[in-house]
Design a protein around this motif. Structure first.
Motif, short mmCIF file in Angstrom:
data_model
loop_
_atom_site.label_atom_id
_atom_site.label_comp_id
_atom_site.label_asym_id
_atom_site.label_seq_id
_atom_site.Cartn_x
_atom_site.Cartn_y
_atom_site.Cartn_z
N ARG A 171 9.65 -3.65 -6.96
CA ARG A 171 8.88 -4.44 -8.12
C ARG A 171 7.65 -3.58 -8.02
NH1 ARG A 171 7.61 -9.86 -5.30
NH2 ARG A 171 7.64 -8.30 -3.71
N VAL A 172 7.29 -2.74 -9.28
CA VAL A 172 6.17 -1.71 -9.14
C VAL A 172 5.05 -2.16 -10.29
CG1 VAL A 172 5.61 0.49 -10.01
CG2 VAL A 172 7.85 -0.04 -8.84
N SER A 173 4.01 -2.35 -9.95
CA SER A 173 3.01 -2.75 -10.90
C SER A 173 2.17 -1.57 -10.92
CB SER A 173 2.34 -3.76 -10.12
OG SER A 173 2.82 -4.99 -9.89
N VAL A 174 1.21 -1.79 -12.13
CA VAL A 174 0.45 -0.47 -12.33
C VAL A 174 -0.73 -1.15 -12.92
CG1 VAL A 174 1.52 -0.28 -14.72
CG2 VAL A 174 0.06 1.68 -13.68
N ALA A 175 -2.05 -0.46 -12.53
CA ALA A 175 -3.21 -0.86 -13.03
C ALA A 175 -3.48 -0.16 -14.16
CB ALA A 175 -4.40 -0.53 -11.92
N PHE A 176 -3.54 -0.60 -15.34
CA PHE A 176 -3.69 0.18 -16.67
C PHE A 176 -4.79 -0.11 -17.27
CE2 PHE A 176 -3.10 0.08 -21.11
CZ PHE A 176 -2.58 1.42 -21.25
N GLY A 219 -9.50 -8.30 -8.50
CA GLY A 219 -8.72 -8.74 -9.58
C GLY A 219 -7.20 -7.99 -8.79
N LEU A 220 -7.52 -6.62 -8.89
CA LEU A 220 -6.17 -5.72 -8.32
C LEU A 220 -6.06 -6.06 -6.86
CD1 LEU A 220 -7.18 -2.55 -10.17
CD2 LEU A 220 -5.34 -4.08 -10.68
N ALA A 221 -6.91 -6.45 -6.11
CA ALA A 221 -6.73 -6.50 -4.73
C ALA A 221 -6.10 -8.00 -4.32
CB ALA A 221 -8.08 -6.45 -3.90
N GLY A 222 -6.31 -8.56 -5.47
CA GLY A 222 -5.59 -10.07 -5.31
C GLY A 222 -4.07 -10.14 -5.39
N LEU A 223 -3.59 -9.06 -5.87
CA LEU A 223 -2.09 -8.87 -5.79
C LEU A 223 -1.46 -8.82 -4.51
CD1 LEU A 223 -1.81 -6.26 -8.91
CD2 LEU A 223 -1.33 -8.84 -8.91
N GLY A 224 -0.70 -9.70 -4.18
CA GLY A 224 0.06 -9.93 -2.74
C GLY A 224 1.45 -9.32 -2.90
N PRO A 225 2.02 -9.67 -1.70
CA PRO A 225 3.60 -9.31 -1.28
C PRO A 225 4.29 -10.13 -2.29
CG PRO A 225 2.43 -9.23 0.67
CD PRO A 225 1.37 -9.65 -0.17
N GLU A 226 3.82 -11.52 -2.43
CA GLU A 226 4.80 -12.21 -3.47
C GLU A 226 4.57 -11.77 -4.87
OE1 GLU A 226 0.42 -13.81 -3.28
OE2 GLU A 226 1.82 -12.84 -2.01
N LEU A 285 1.73 -1.07 -5.96
CA LEU A 285 0.83 -0.67 -6.92
C LEU A 285 0.20 0.71 -7.12
CD1 LEU A 285 -1.27 -2.36 -8.80
CD2 LEU A 285 -3.02 -2.41 -7.10
N VAL A 286 0.57 0.99 -8.35
CA VAL A 286 0.23 2.25 -8.62
C VAL A 286 -1.10 2.49 -9.51
CG1 VAL A 286 0.93 4.24 -10.22
CG2 VAL A 286 2.73 2.93 -8.97
N CYS A 287 -1.92 3.35 -9.21
CA CYS A 287 -3.28 3.34 -9.81
C CYS A 287 -3.48 4.96 -10.06
CB CYS A 287 -4.41 2.79 -9.17
SG CYS A 287 -4.97 3.49 -7.66
N HIS A 312 -8.97 -2.67 0.32
CA HIS A 312 -8.87 -4.05 0.04
C HIS A 312 -7.51 -4.36 -0.34
CE1 HIS A 312 -13.26 -4.88 0.69
NE2 HIS A 312 -13.63 -3.56 -0.44
N ALA A 313 -6.48 -3.53 -0.49
CA ALA A 313 -5.24 -3.90 -1.49
C ALA A 313 -4.54 -4.50 -0.32
CB ALA A 313 -4.69 -2.81 -1.85
#
Length: 284
Positions: free
Chosen positions: A154-159, A236-243, A248-250, A273-274
């Motif tokens: 699961r790949v998220s990206v800060a856009f 906001g981005l650091a709030g993303l967790g393993p769930e 997380l790509v930036c 903080h991530a």
């Protein structure tokens, strides 16, 4: 799984070494990308004109090989490779290893101790490597090996709609395709946006939100997910967790040498903080 990919260069040393190996093997399991475990040791010690203390160099190499023995034991039965690299500093050795591996190589580093909290926290090696690395660098949270996720999919990206934001989105898509995973495009509406001194502040804020939402909707491809989070940006981005995600790509700062990592204010603070592994990609 993909073949012929450049390696994951896993920087193995100290208490964070197992976290690095865990992330690298999970990525390897999803994509087939080879894992190259390295540790860097001082390669020379001048003691006079044109002379080097060979005994000191041999001792450092022996110590480096002893460190790698722990990685060899942990990855016994895999096709990972192991190398002790002589260099004047750890960041220099890792930089040279990435360049030697060629375009697409990814460096994986661990975090310094975070007092029992599973968050990213770059040490001096990571901070120095992230001021000009020739390829993507992943920072893994402290104690990551205890997380139960079996693979990185699961790949998220800060856009944000800027050149570095679009480069991050492109990189996230490429890595998600490599691991046969999903993409979640995340934008954060900052709470520090300028408010008008005249007119209706609430209507102005709604217009800003609509602009962010429209930019996000335009960027997302069919099959991808998206989310718009209220700021502050780093929180906001650091709030993303393993769930929520496995990676997380930036992007990098929008100026500096092309195709090099150069941390901006948001990415630098996010790396402290991530709660999930963070990949910083070179600027276009």
């Amino acid at each position: 799984m993909s073949a012929g990919l450049p390696p994951l260069i896993a920087a193995y040393k100290g208490p964070a070494g197992p976290d690095v190996l865990t992330f690298a093997t999970r990525w390897r399991g999803a994509s087939g990308r080879p894992v190259r475990v390295v540790t860097v040791y001082p390669g020379s010690a001048p003691v006079g004109r044109g002379r080097v203390d060979a005994e000191w160099v041999a001792y450092n190499r022996h110590e480096a090989e002893s460190i790698l023995d722990g990685a060899r034991k942990a990855l016994a039965g895999t096709d990972a490779t192991f190398e002790a690299i002589p260099a004047e500093s750890a960041p220099r050795g890792l930089h040279e290893a990435m360049e030697a591996a060629g375009p697409g190589a990814v460096a994986v580093l661990g975090s310094r101790t975070t007092k029992g909290v599973r968050r990213t926290a770059p040490g001096s090696t990571a901070e120095r490597l992230l001021t000009g690395a020739p390829g993507p660098v992943v920072l893994v949270p402290w104690d990551y090996e205890e997380l139960p996720q079996p693979q990185v999919q699961r790949v998220s990206v800060a856009f944000i709609d800027t050149p570095d934001g679009r480069a991050a989105l492109e990189a996230a898509r490429a890595h998600a395709a490599e691991v046969q995973g999903s993409v979640d495009v995340v934008s954060v509406l900052p709470d520090t946006l300028v408010r008008p001194s005249l007119g209706e502040p609430r209507r102005f804020a709604e217009g800003q939100r609509e602009d962010f939402a429209a930019s996000l909707a335009e960027a997302v491809l069919p099959g991808e997910r998206s989310r718009l989070i209220e700021g502050p940006v780093v929180e906001g981005l650091a709030g993303l967790g393993p769930e929520d995600t496995d990676l997380l790509v930036c992007g990098s700062r929008g100026y500096g040498p092309a195709r090099r990592v150069l941390l901006g204010g948001v990415s630098a603070r996010l790396l402290r903080h991530a709660r999930v592994p963070v990949m910083v990609v070179p600027r276009p």
